[in-house]
Write an enzyme that holds these catalytic residues in place. Structure first.
Site, short mmCIF file in Angstrom:
data_model
loop_
_atom_site.label_atom_id
_atom_site.label_comp_id
_atom_site.label_asym_id
_atom_site.label_seq_id
_atom_site.Cartn_x
_atom_site.Cartn_y
_atom_site.Cartn_z
N SER A 179 16.09 2.12 -54.21
CA SER A 179 14.95 1.25 -54.54
C SER A 179 15.40 0.22 -55.57
O SER A 179 16.33 -0.53 -55.31
CB SER A 179 13.77 2.09 -55.04
N THR A 180 14.77 0.18 -56.74
CA THR A 180 15.10 -0.82 -57.75
C THR A 180 16.58 -0.79 -58.11
O THR A 180 17.12 0.25 -58.46
CB THR A 180 14.27 -0.58 -59.03
N HIS A 205 13.70 0.20 -50.42
CA HIS A 205 12.33 -0.28 -50.58
C HIS A 205 12.32 -1.80 -50.65
O HIS A 205 12.79 -2.39 -51.62
CB HIS A 205 11.70 0.31 -51.85
N MET A 298 13.14 3.51 -58.92
CA MET A 298 12.06 4.13 -59.68
C MET A 298 11.33 5.14 -58.81
O MET A 298 11.37 5.08 -57.58
CB MET A 298 11.08 3.06 -60.18
N ASP A 301 10.76 9.05 -54.62
CA ASP A 301 10.92 9.02 -53.17
C ASP A 301 12.35 9.43 -52.79
O ASP A 301 13.32 8.92 -53.34
CB ASP A 301 10.63 7.61 -52.65
#
Length: 358
Positions: A179-180, A205, A298, A301
């Site tokens: 993600s991030t 993401h 973050m 998930d």
């Protein structure tokens, strides 16, 4: 009382500056300390106001956002969230911004639909909070790789001096969730994978349009083929499939062959695509034939899905805290006991190779 996160909003549109600053100031832990219509005004306000986080438009007069971001990350690094238009040009520019050092991005609100604005503000608020705690010093600490898209042999230089050559045929598959901070982290991993690497499936993401542009960028840099996934795509050696934005991606098996299915079922862990959705089906259909990797991002998930993979016989790797932009997803997986190995970003390919060779 906890100190508020100081934010500087940089956008050439007075309307957008007003919308963002007014909405963000409603949050108790955010203070918009100023706004700027262009990078020159922003530079002066950064020095005088000392913001913790910047929101930055890509397209601005006098100096574009990418040029300004390069200067900023070189001389005065500040966690930055890009505010990007949902166009192909906006997607490409945003990916360049992430490569330069931006923490994350949101799509610019259309200003026409109140629901759209509300959703964007909520997303921006979350990403500003994450950016304020991000490992900004690590973002640009990438290592040069030696690769050539058009050669049959790729040299994969690693810190131990070993050059990894091509693999023999393998039924193994590699699945990765991020993600991030994941766009650059994924590039650093995939760029080291040889042309006949086992099939790879990725969930990053990211919204629609952006995943297509991201897949194209990775494909241009890597010796493997990288494509945005479509329903029914087969997993083949030397190819990585990236989950399309706004679609979950599941693994399916038919005999000895694997393929992917896409759907738009409800978000899982507030995400679509969700890493857990992919990892759960990998545990079910691939088991010990899979290697799972959870990287910077973050939230949580992918953590429970990685545990299911490990329990089904898969080997699992988590990116370490020091090399993560945000040590959320890997940390949650580690706490669940879902991880076989913890590795710094540049040693993740080395650990994948070790599992494959064993």
């Amino acid at each position: 009382m906890k100190e508020k996160i100081k934010v500087l909003v940089v956008d050439d549109s007075a309307v957008v500056r007003k919308i963002l600053s007014t909405a963000l100031n409603k949050y108790l832990d955010i203070e918009v300390v100023g706004t700027a219509p262009d990078p020159f005004v922003a530079r002066n306000k950064i020095l005088s106001l000392k913001p913790d986080v910047l929101t930055l438009d890509v397209e601005m007069p006098r100096m574009d956002g990418l040029t300004f971001l390069k200067k900023l990350m070189t001389y005065h690094p500040i966690p930055t969230v890009m505010v990007s238009s949902l166009t192909q040009e906006g997607c490409d520019a945003t990916l360049k911004a992430l490569a330069i050092g931006a923490i994350d991005f949101v799509a610019k609100p259309t200003c026409r639909l109140s629901g759209d604005v509300k959703d964007v503000i909520g997303e921006l608020y979350t990403k500003i909070k994450v950016a304020s705690k991000a490992n900004i010093k690590k973002i640009n600490n990438t290592k040069k790789q030696v690769y050539n898209k058009d050669t049959s042999r790729v040299i994969h230089s690693t810190s131990d001096g070993h050059n990894y050559t091509l693999f023999k045929g393998s039924r193994k598959i590699i699945v990765i969730g991020a993600s991030t901070g994941g766009t650059e982290a994924l590039k650093d991993v995939l760029i080291q994978m040889p042309p006949n690497s086992p099939a790879i499936v990725i969930v990053q993401h990211m919204p629609e349009l952006f995943t297509r542009a991201f897949a194209k960028r990775l494909d241009s840099l890597c010796s493997i083929t990288v494509k945005e996934g479509k329903n029914g795509d087969s997993l083949i050696q030397g190819q990585a499939i990236l989950a399309p934005g706004n679609y979950h991606l599941r693994l399916r098996r038919s005999g000895a062959m694997y393929h992917v299915e896409t759907n738009q079922e409800a978000p899982v862990n507030h995400q679509r695509p969700s890493v857990d959705v992919l990892f759960d089906t990998v545990a079910k259909y691939a088991g010990e034939n899979a290697i799972g990797v959870i990287m910077t991002g973050m939230g949580s998930d992918g953590a429970s899905g990685l545990l299911k993979m490990k329990e089904s016989g898969a080997k699992t790797i988590a990116q370490d805290e020091d090399s993560c932009v945000v040590f959320g997803m890997p940390n949650e997986a580690i706490k669940l006991g879902a991880v076989d190995r913890i590795a710094p970003l540049q040693k993740i390919p080395e650990n994948i190779f070790a599992f494959l060779n064993n």
